[in-house]
Motif scaffolding. Structure first.
Motif, PDB file in Angstrom:
ATOM      1  N   HIS A  64      46.723  13.382   5.752  1.00  5.93           N
ATOM      2  CA  HIS A  64      46.243  14.385   6.698  1.00  5.93           C
ATOM      3  C   HIS A  64      44.804  14.052   7.056  1.00  5.93           C
ATOM      4  O   HIS A  64      44.195  13.158   6.489  1.00  5.93           O
ATOM      5  CB  HIS A  64      46.395  15.817   6.151  1.00  5.93           C
ATOM      6  N   ARG A  65      44.280  14.769   8.029  1.00  4.35           N
ATOM      7  CA  ARG A  65      42.878  14.634   8.380  1.00  4.35           C
ATOM      8  C   ARG A  65      42.337  15.998   8.796  1.00  4.35           C
ATOM      9  O   ARG A  65      43.097  16.897   9.167  1.00  4.35           O
ATOM     10  CB  ARG A  65      42.677  13.611   9.495  1.00  4.35           C
ATOM     11  N   HIS A  66      41.019  16.145   8.728  1.00  7.19           N
ATOM     12  CA  HIS A  66      40.395  17.421   9.055  1.00  7.19           C
ATOM     13  C   HIS A  66      38.962  17.189   9.478  1.00  7.19           C
ATOM     14  O   HIS A  66      38.379  16.107   9.234  1.00  7.19           O
ATOM     15  CB  HIS A  66      40.462  18.390   7.863  1.00  7.19           C
ATOM     16  N   SER A  67      38.394  18.183  10.117  1.00 10.95           N
ATOM     17  CA  SER A  67      37.028  18.053  10.623  1.00 10.95           C
ATOM     18  C   SER A  67      35.995  18.144   9.509  1.00 10.95           C
ATOM     19  O   SER A  67      34.845  17.736   9.692  1.00 10.95           O
ATOM     20  CB  SER A  67      36.741  19.121  11.688  1.00 10.95           C
ATOM     21  N   GLN A  68      36.362  18.650   8.349  1.00  7.81           N
ATOM     22  CA  GLN A  68      35.439  18.714   7.217  1.00  7.81           C
ATOM     23  C   GLN A  68      35.178  17.309   6.650  1.00  7.81           C
ATOM     24  O   GLN A  68      36.073  16.464   6.614  1.00  7.81           O
ATOM     25  CB  GLN A  68      35.987  19.608   6.098  1.00  7.81           C
ATOM     26  N   ASN A  69      33.952  17.064   6.214  1.00  8.15           N
ATOM     27  CA  ASN A  69      33.629  15.859   5.463  1.00  8.15           C
ATOM     28  C   ASN A  69      34.075  16.047   4.011  1.00  8.15           C
ATOM     29  O   ASN A  69      33.978  17.149   3.462  1.00  8.15           O
ATOM     30  CB  ASN A  69      32.129  15.598   5.498  1.00  8.15           C
ATOM     31  N   ALA A  70      34.530  14.957   3.399  1.00 12.64           N
ATOM     32  CA  ALA A  70      35.052  15.062   2.034  1.00 12.64           C
ATOM     33  C   ALA A  70      34.685  13.823   1.225  1.00 12.64           C
ATOM     34  O   ALA A  70      34.466  12.738   1.766  1.00 12.64           O
ATOM     35  CB  ALA A  70      36.574  15.219   2.059  1.00 12.64           C
ATOM     36  N   PHE A  71      34.623  14.006  -0.084  1.00 10.64           N
ATOM     37  CA  PHE A  71      34.483  12.886  -1.002  1.00 10.64           C
ATOM     38  C   PHE A  71      35.283  13.176  -2.251  1.00 10.64           C
ATOM     39  O   PHE A  71      35.682  14.304  -2.530  1.00 10.64           O
ATOM     40  CB  PHE A  71      33.003  12.628  -1.362  1.00 10.64           C
ATOM     41  N   ARG A  72      35.500  12.120  -3.048  1.00 13.41           N
ATOM     42  CA  ARG A  72      36.098  12.240  -4.361  1.00 13.41           C
ATOM     43  C   ARG A  72      35.194  11.533  -5.358  1.00 13.41           C
ATOM     44  O   ARG A  72      34.694  10.433  -5.069  1.00 13.41           O
ATOM     45  CB  ARG A  72      37.484  11.583  -4.375  1.00 13.41           C
ATOM     46  N   PHE A  73      34.977  12.157  -6.523  1.00 22.62           N
ATOM     47  CA  PHE A  73      34.254  11.499  -7.612  1.00 22.62           C
ATOM     48  C   PHE A  73      35.166  11.507  -8.828  1.00 22.62           C
ATOM     49  O   PHE A  73      35.617  12.567  -9.271  1.00 22.62           O
ATOM     50  CB  PHE A  73      32.940  12.213  -7.915  1.00 22.62           C
ATOM     51  N   VAL A  74      35.448  10.320  -9.365  1.00 23.52           N
ATOM     52  CA  VAL A  74      36.485  10.171 -10.392  1.00 23.52           C
ATOM     53  C   VAL A  74      35.891  10.379 -11.782  1.00 23.52           C
ATOM     54  O   VAL A  74      34.953   9.683 -12.170  1.00 23.52           O
ATOM     55  CB  VAL A  74      37.149   8.792 -10.303  1.00 23.52           C
ATOM     56  N   ILE A  75      36.477  11.312 -12.520  1.00 20.28           N
ATOM     57  CA  ILE A  75      36.021  11.604 -13.881  1.00 20.28           C
ATOM     58  C   ILE A  75      37.030  11.141 -14.926  1.00 20.28           C
ATOM     59  O   ILE A  75      36.669  10.816 -16.048  1.00 20.28           O
ATOM     60  CB  ILE A  75      35.717  13.116 -14.051  1.00 20.28           C
ATOM     61  N   GLU A  76      38.324  11.064 -14.563  1.00 22.73           N
ATOM     62  CA  GLU A  76      39.361  10.658 -15.518  1.00 22.73           C
ATOM     63  C   GLU A  76      40.383   9.758 -14.819  1.00 22.73           C
ATOM     64  O   GLU A  76      40.837  10.088 -13.722  1.00 22.73           O
ATOM     65  CB  GLU A  76      40.114  11.880 -16.077  1.00 22.73           C
ATOM     66  N   GLY A  77      40.736   8.631 -15.439  1.00 24.62           N
ATOM     67  CA  GLY A  77      41.877   7.840 -14.991  1.00 24.62           C
ATOM     68  C   GLY A  77      41.510   6.696 -14.062  1.00 24.62           C
ATOM     69  O   GLY A  77      40.353   6.481 -13.703  1.00 24.62           O
ATOM     70  N   ASP A 111      43.059   1.920   5.320  1.00 27.79           N
ATOM     71  CA  ASP A 111      42.389   0.956   4.443  1.00 27.79           C
ATOM     72  C   ASP A 111      42.614   1.386   2.989  1.00 27.79           C
ATOM     73  O   ASP A 111      42.138   2.447   2.582  1.00 27.79           O
ATOM     74  CB  ASP A 111      40.895   0.921   4.761  1.00 27.79           C
ATOM     75  N   PRO A 112      43.324   0.602   2.179  1.00 29.53           N
ATOM     76  CA  PRO A 112      43.616   0.996   0.791  1.00 29.53           C
ATOM     77  C   PRO A 112      42.386   0.806  -0.106  1.00 29.53           C
ATOM     78  O   PRO A 112      41.858  -0.294  -0.233  1.00 29.53           O
ATOM     79  CB  PRO A 112      44.750   0.061   0.379  1.00 29.53           C
ATOM     80  N   VAL A 113      41.945   1.904  -0.721  1.00 32.08           N
ATOM     81  CA  VAL A 113      40.720   1.924  -1.510  1.00 32.08           C
ATOM     82  C   VAL A 113      41.071   2.304  -2.950  1.00 32.08           C
ATOM     83  O   VAL A 113      41.589   3.401  -3.202  1.00 32.08           O
ATOM     84  CB  VAL A 113      39.696   2.930  -0.936  1.00 32.08           C
ATOM     85  N   ALA A 114      40.791   1.422  -3.901  1.00 32.62           N
ATOM     86  CA  ALA A 114      41.065   1.704  -5.312  1.00 32.62           C
ATOM     87  C   ALA A 114      40.138   2.793  -5.824  1.00 32.62           C
ATOM     88  O   ALA A 114      38.971   2.877  -5.440  1.00 32.62           O
ATOM     89  CB  ALA A 114      40.891   0.432  -6.137  1.00 32.62           C
ATOM     90  N   MET A 115      40.672   3.644  -6.713  1.00 30.15           N
ATOM     91  CA  MET A 115      39.899   4.717  -7.328  1.00 30.15           C
ATOM     92  C   MET A 115      39.814   4.468  -8.831  1.00 30.15           C
ATOM     93  O   MET A 115      40.838   4.302  -9.492  1.00 30.15           O
ATOM     94  CB  MET A 115      40.554   6.076  -7.057  1.00 30.15           C
ATOM     95  N   ARG A 116      38.587   4.440  -9.359  1.00 29.35           N
ATOM     96  CA  ARG A 116      38.387   4.200 -10.792  1.00 29.35           C
ATOM     97  C   ARG A 116      37.316   5.156 -11.312  1.00 29.35           C
ATOM     98  O   ARG A 116      36.505   5.675 -10.548  1.00 29.35           O
ATOM     99  CB  ARG A 116      37.951   2.759 -11.033  1.00 29.35           C
ATOM    100  N   ARG A 117      37.294   5.344 -12.609  1.00 28.83           N
ATOM    101  CA  ARG A 117      36.322   6.249 -13.221  1.00 28.83           C
ATOM    102  C   ARG A 117      34.892   5.883 -12.815  1.00 28.83           C
ATOM    103  O   ARG A 117      34.474   4.728 -12.886  1.00 28.83           O
ATOM    104  CB  ARG A 117      36.463   6.199 -14.747  1.00 28.83           C
ATOM    105  N   GLY A 118      34.153   6.901 -12.372  1.00 26.02           N
ATOM    106  CA  GLY A 118      32.769   6.722 -11.971  1.00 26.02           C
ATOM    107  C   GLY A 118      32.580   6.350 -10.522  1.00 26.02           C
ATOM    108  O   GLY A 118      31.442   6.299 -10.043  1.00 26.02           O
ATOM    109  N   ASP A 119      33.664   6.096  -9.795  1.00 22.57           N
ATOM    110  CA  ASP A 119      33.558   5.726  -8.390  1.00 22.57           C
ATOM    111  C   ASP A 119      33.382   6.960  -7.503  1.00 22.57           C
ATOM    112  O   ASP A 119      33.967   8.023  -7.770  1.00 22.57           O
ATOM    113  CB  ASP A 119      34.808   4.986  -7.924  1.00 22.57           C
ATOM    114  N   LEU A 120      32.606   6.791  -6.444  1.00 18.09           N
ATOM    115  CA  LEU A 120      32.513   7.789  -5.372  1.00 18.09           C
ATOM    116  C   LEU A 120      33.299   7.254  -4.187  1.00 18.09           C
ATOM    117  O   LEU A 120      33.044   6.140  -3.710  1.00 18.09           O
ATOM    118  CB  LEU A 120      31.051   8.010  -4.973  1.00 18.09           C
TER     119      LEU A 120
END
Length: 320
Positions: free
Chosen positions: A72-85, A95-104
């Motif tokens: 989905h998409r939306h007009s809000q800006n968003a981020f994810r910060f990984v704490i576990e896994g 664009d496929p972006v890997a998610m790892r602990r400590g990544d923004l």
């Protein structure tokens, strides 16, 4: 006269949040009818609203093993910060972006984004968005994407990282972007930058915010400004025993403990901190941090909004 924010200083303990997230994984399916499984943090000063501060939304996101959260998409800006896994990929505009602990990881306004877990283990992260701000501005737009993944690729480095992720080197053929074209800020780089600041301090060089306190701001490599138009994102490191000078800012912030223990004093509230805990610093409330062992903290705030409106310079610096 000074700001009188509605939001209150508040602490959410990771020891309470993680079991709730795990339980939500058993109770709430993810699909087209329920695009995301997220537990919003509600500030007690904003009763009935699922907002951490008047301008910021924060939530715990839980993705079960082999689960897919559709696009989905939306007009809000968003981020994810990984704490576990680890071993989840988020596809941002394909664009496929890997998610790892400590990544923004970023999902700027109106970018399609979807997530898929490739492992037998769940993953948990915090979502940060400017939902309350965009809602008050009557600018909330939302659109579903396809139910099926746009790509199942799982590269180590995304296309955006390959193009924009070279320190101090900007691709000449690319225009400026209002939000960062780099969708991933890797923990290995953040950790190295914080470590270098403290090493330089020990060598007698001017390198840190204050003694024993290093910090970095995640920036847009095309402009040097904040990575997202409306949200400031930072990482801070305090050496063992460090106590920061008291600081007040116009605008509110949410902090999460990435690693370590310590104490946050926000106004007249004192919070004992441990790994994963989140706390709110409302506008104009004084903040003092004390590290037990080495303390790493992720911070996001609405400061870019106040700066754009010319309100941030009302007061800058440390309190008396």
């Amino acid at each position: 006269m000074s700001p009188c924010p509605q939001a209150l200083p508040h602490l959410w303990r990771w020891a309470d949040l993680l079991p709730l997230a795990e339980r939500s994984g058993e109770l709430v399916p993810v699909g087209h009818d329920c695009a995301r499984r997220a537990i919003a943090l509600s500030n007690p000063g904003l009763p009935g609203l699922p907002y951490a501060t008047p301008n910021l939304w924060a939530a715990i996101h839980y993705l079960a093993p082999h689960e897919v959260a559709p696009a989905h998409r939306h007009s809000q800006n968003a981020f994810r910060f990984v704490i576990e896994g680890e071993s989840v990929w988020t596809n941002v505009d394909g664009d496929p972006v890997a998610m790892r602990r400590g990544d923004l990881l970023l999902a700027p306004s109106w970018t399609y984004h979807e997530h898929h877990n490739t492992t037998d283990r769940p993953m948990t992260w915090i979502d940060g968005l400017d939902i309350p701000l965009v809602s008050r501005l009557d600018a909330s737009f939302f659109e579903f994407g396809l139910d099926t993944l746009g790509t199942c690729e799982t590269p180590k480095r995304s296309r955006g990282e390959r193009l924009w992720g070279h320190p101090g080197l900007r691709p000449i053929g690319q225009p400026d972007r209002s939000s960062s074209p780099l969708m991933a800020y890797r923990w290995e780089h953040t950790d190295a930058a914080l470590t270098a600041q403290l090493e330089l301090e020990a060598e007698g060089a001017s390198s840190v915010i204050e003694p024993g306190h290093a910090g970095v701001r995640f920036s847009n490599p095309s402009t040097g400004k904040d990575s997202l138009v409306t949200i400031r994102t930072e990482m801070h490191r305090l050496l063992e025993g460090t106590r920061t000078a008291p600081v007040k800012t116009v605008g509110s912030a949410v902090w999460q403990v990435f690693e370590g223990t310590g104490v946050a004093t926000v106004g007249d509230r004192r919070f004992e901190l441990s790994r994963g805990d989140l706390f709110v610093v409302p506008s104009w409330d004084e903040l003092v941090l004390e590290a037990g062992d080495r303390l790493d903290l992720f911070r996001f705030s609405d400061e870019p909004v106040y700066e754009a409106l010319g309100l941030a310079d009302t007061y800058r610096g440390k309190s008396a």
